[in-house]
Design a protein around this motif. Sequence first.
Motif, PDB file in Angstrom:
ATOM      1  N   GLU A 109       0.849  -1.194   0.000  1.00 24.11           N
ATOM      2  CA  GLU A 109       0.000   0.000   0.000  1.00 24.11           C
ATOM      3  C   GLU A 109       0.887   1.247   0.000  1.00 24.11           C
ATOM      4  OE1 GLU A 109      -3.452   0.306   0.300  1.00 24.11           O
ATOM      5  OE2 GLU A 109      -3.836  -1.855   0.166  1.00 24.11           O
ATOM      6  N   ASP A 112       1.131   3.158   3.444  1.00 20.16           N
ATOM      7  CA  ASP A 112       1.951   2.415   4.409  1.00 20.16           C
ATOM      8  C   ASP A 112       3.423   2.509   4.054  1.00 20.16           C
ATOM      9  OD1 ASP A 112      -0.386   1.653   5.685  1.00 20.16           O
ATOM     10  OD2 ASP A 112      -0.446  -0.339   4.770  1.00 20.16           O
ATOM     11  N   PRO A 174      -4.229  -0.017  -4.170  1.00 18.92           N
ATOM     12  CA  PRO A 174      -3.148   0.265  -3.212  1.00 18.92           C
ATOM     13  C   PRO A 174      -2.557   1.665  -3.328  1.00 18.92           C
ATOM     14  CG  PRO A 174      -2.266  -0.923  -5.082  1.00 18.92           C
ATOM     15  CD  PRO A 174      -3.742  -0.773  -5.343  1.00 18.92           C
ATOM     16  N   GLY A 179      -5.672   4.615  -0.327  1.00 20.53           N
ATOM     17  CA  GLY A 179      -5.225   4.362   1.039  1.00 20.53           C
ATOM     18  C   GLY A 179      -5.594   5.487   1.983  1.00 20.53           C
ATOM     19  N   TYR A 196      -0.848  -0.696  -9.311  1.00 20.20           N
ATOM     20  CA  TYR A 196      -0.162  -0.340  -8.071  1.00 20.20           C
ATOM     21  C   TYR A 196       0.076   1.163  -7.951  1.00 20.20           C
ATOM     22  CZ  TYR A 196       4.272  -0.639 -10.782  1.00 20.20           C
ATOM     23  OH  TYR A 196       5.278  -0.483 -11.692  1.00 20.20           O
ATOM     24  N   GLY A 198      -2.426   2.996  -8.298  1.00 19.78           N
ATOM     25  CA  GLY A 198      -3.662   3.347  -7.622  1.00 19.78           C
ATOM     26  C   GLY A 198      -4.778   3.852  -8.498  1.00 19.78           C
TER      27      GLY A 198
END
Length: 279
Positions: A109, A112, A174, A179, A196, A198
């Motif tokens: 993510e 994160d 992600p 997120g 990835y 997003g």
Amino acid sequence: MTISPSLAATEAEGERVVSLDYGLASTMLALGVTPTGVVSLKNWDEWVAEPRMPPGVIDLGTTAEINLEVLVSIRPSLILSTPFLAALDGKLSAIAPVATFTIYAEGGEALDRSYIETLRLAEILNRSNQARRFLADADAFFDRLKERIRRFSPPPVAVINFVDQRHARIYGGPGLYGGTMKRIGLENAWNGQANYWGFETIGLERLAELDEGTHLIAVAPLMPSDVFSRLQESPLWTSLPFVRRDRVSTIPGVLMFGMVQEAMRFAALVADKIEAAHR
């Protein structure tokens, strides 16, 4: 080459650190370090906007064509990069040590990873205390927004960028926007695929798949700038539930491939629109 924190901390003391990524440059500023040079600096105000870049920072050219002569002339002690620029590692490492940070990649993510890589960057720059305070403040900020939003029991939210009059990027998965929405307690109306980075590029007809109660938020820049007036002539657009219910908002541009500061700015702008819709 990848550098060790101990070596980097020593080398970064002169703060001749250049960033080939906007998110890393923004994080440097959050840690109290001004980069010596930044890639695509002339477009910073358009894509990042906040924080403002202090005067005197050198523009290193675009990511597609980094000006290696200017980079050499700076004599950097450290170059901050990402896997996106891995093909340049050989040329870059001949100029200075390179530290590579991974935010956008398979299997994680973005928000994160932004926290994790902020701490790693801070260790390299000898700014660990500043990073811990910054991230604690970010957590408190997100928590306040989450509580503020919770009071309104908001509907699902869809976030898009218009690509043109027929296509849009819709955000989820992600990525940073997805997120951040999750972090502040918003349900993402888009349950479809997202890479990835997003987002997924879709035809506008797919917006009809969204929950009827969806609040749509469009992120600037709007492409074309008069896209909304043109869409009023589209039977598809005007038939969408969120259009009929006047649940369409716009927010200023926020770097979608950024890090924690960009997540905070995005969260604040979205929260303001959610609150305004419930006044």
